[in-house]
Enzyme design. Structure first.
Site, PDB file in Angstrom:
ATOM      1  N   ARG A  48       4.657   2.072  -8.596  1.00 57.30           N
ATOM      2  CA  ARG A  48       3.282   1.678  -8.980  1.00 57.30           C
ATOM      3  C   ARG A  48       2.918   1.858 -10.285  1.00 57.30           C
ATOM      4  NH1 ARG A  48       0.054   4.147  -3.841  1.00 57.30           N
ATOM      5  NH2 ARG A  48       0.899   3.013  -2.346  1.00 57.30           N
ATOM      6  N   ARG A  52      -3.047  -0.794 -11.267  1.00 58.87           N
ATOM      7  CA  ARG A  52      -4.388  -0.468 -11.548  1.00 58.87           C
ATOM      8  C   ARG A  52      -4.828   0.394 -12.472  1.00 58.87           C
ATOM      9  NH1 ARG A  52      -5.178   0.200  -5.091  1.00 58.87           N
ATOM     10  NH2 ARG A  52      -3.057   1.441  -5.645  1.00 58.87           N
ATOM     11  N   ARG A  61      -5.488  -9.705 -14.344  1.00 58.13           N
ATOM     12  CA  ARG A  61      -5.687  -9.902 -12.957  1.00 58.13           C
ATOM     13  C   ARG A  61      -6.776 -10.260 -12.379  1.00 58.13           C
ATOM     14  NH1 ARG A  61      -4.011  -7.273  -8.436  1.00 58.13           N
ATOM     15  NH2 ARG A  61      -5.429  -8.618  -7.358  1.00 58.13           N
ATOM     16  N   ASP A  97       4.486  -7.460  -3.660  1.00 54.95           N
ATOM     17  CA  ASP A  97       3.982  -6.512  -2.660  1.00 54.95           C
ATOM     18  C   ASP A  97       5.032  -6.532  -1.657  1.00 54.95           C
ATOM     19  OD1 ASP A  97       1.362  -5.275  -1.810  1.00 54.95           O
ATOM     20  OD2 ASP A  97       2.192  -6.478  -0.037  1.00 54.95           O
ATOM     21  N   TYR A 172       3.234  -2.918   9.843  1.00 54.46           N
ATOM     22  CA  TYR A 172       2.284  -3.842   9.499  1.00 54.46           C
ATOM     23  C   TYR A 172       2.059  -5.175  10.520  1.00 54.46           C
ATOM     24  CZ  TYR A 172       1.395  -1.876   5.045  1.00 54.46           C
ATOM     25  OH  TYR A 172       0.782  -0.995   4.196  1.00 54.46           O
TER      26      TYR A 172
END
Length: 365
Positions: A48, A52, A61, A97, A172
């Site tokens: 990561r 962010r 973004r 992702d 998921y």
């Protein structure tokens, strides 16, 4: 290996350009460590790392949904390059992702802010398996284009391809979204083992195809993320997960690129994760690297494993904890420095930059 004689038989990157990428990155510290060869310094990258925590990421973004951003080649390239420019890490990780290949084959899903991937119609029955069709390069042209842009910019810095492992993707799909206890997932695994086996086998084929696209476009290594597999006991992993994970690694083995396997809370599974076919086993912060090496056994490099939360402490404390990781790794055949999980959104980017410099300085040969 050229695209013209690639294992999947797909025409992607030209032979000359792919060979140029391989030649440029072959002697990088990262790939040498993956191959357990002597390195000029311990290579560093962060899970990561593109995301962010970076103000430049938030800027590019802004107003763009996560899944949309994964399908915009120039944006993917820019986001992937940002931490390489800022932190001087030894490898880039392809910005994507784990649900992108599922979206590409037509699964109705979305990534909801603050929640994660949400599946409109979960997979709950044998009839539902029909919705999981084969993935082809034509389903993900933006991946090939983005990696072409990236390898042209990265030069000698390797690009790591990225995919979610069959168990985590299955969780998921079955749960319909993130789950704390994986009740429905385990209910299927225990209650209908044949359906479960067919589900993860199907996902292994899709995942293998997704990684092949990335390698044939120019990725120098691949990492399989099994984020939720730490919820399983070793016996269940061996029976219900290992065959599917091994199928993914076998699918990309002919390319000869390093294969990394990472999961969270997998201290009891480390040996099995290496057995699945990884060349490098990722270790979270709960197990010291010297003990992890004992559990994994010889013939594998290790990746990790500073607790991400340490980065919120003052610099002297960060350096002390980093030194502990480096000392535990001193006897390893190959070591790639990383966090024990991903970079947190509110982490100070400068702390990461300092960490890269510190590891390089402390391990310079």
């Amino acid at each position: 290996m050229s695209a013209n004689d690639s294992p999947s038989g797909q025409q992607t990157t030209t032979s000359a350009s792919l060979d140029a990428v391989r030649n440029a990155t072959h002697d990088s510290a990262f790939l040498k460590a993956c191959r357990r060869e002597p390195v000029p310094h311990t290579p560093v990258w962060f899970m990561r790392q593109a995301g962010r925590s970076l103000p430049e990421y938030l800027k590019v973004r802004e107003g763009i949904a996560m899944l949309d951003s994964c399908m915009m080649p120039e944006l993917v390239a820019e986001i992937t390059l940002q931490p390489v420019r800022r932190h001087k890490v030894d490898a880039a990780i392809y910005f994507s992702d784990i649900v992108v290949p599922l979206k590409a084959i037509g699964i109705d899903l979305d990534i909801k802010p603050g929640v994660g991937p949400v599946i409109a119609e979960p997979i709950r029955s044998r009839a539902d398996l029909a919705r999981l069709r084969d993935l082809t390069p034509e389903d993900v042209p933006y991946v090939t284009e983005a990696i072409g842009l990236l390898t042209a910019e990265l030069g000698a810095t390797p690009l790591i391809g990225f995919a979610g492992a069959p168990f985590t993707l299955a969780s998921y799909l079955v749960e319909g979204g993130p789950s704390r206890n994986h009740e429905r997932t385990k209910a299927m695994m225990y209650g209908d083992p044949q359906l479960w086996a067919d589900l993860v086998d199907r996902l292994a084929e899709i995942t293998g195809a997704f990684l092949k696209v990335q390698i044939e476009a120019g990725a120098s290594a691949v990492q399989l993320f099994d984020s939720w597999v730490g919820a399983l006991a070793p016996a269940d992993y061996r029976r219900a997960v290992l065959p599917a994970s091994a199928k993914v690694f076998d699918a990309v083995a002919p390319y000869g690129v390093p294969r990394i396997h990472f999961g969270v809370g997998t201290g009891e599974l480390l040996g099995l994760m290496g057995e699945a076919g990884a060349d490098v086993v990722g270790v979270d912060w709960r197990v010291p690297l010297d003990e992890a090496a004992r559990r994994v056994g010889p013939g594998k490099a290790l990746q990790g494993n500073l607790d991400p939360a340490v980065l919120f402490a003052p610099t002297p404390a960060v350096e002390e904890k980093t030194r502990e990781v480096l000392d535990a790794a001193a006897g390893l055949e190959g070591h790639i420095f990383n966090l024990g999980h991903g970079v947190m959104p509110n982490m100070d980017p400068d702390a990461l930059t300092r960490l890269v410099g510190y590891v390089h300085e402390q391990t310079a040969r």
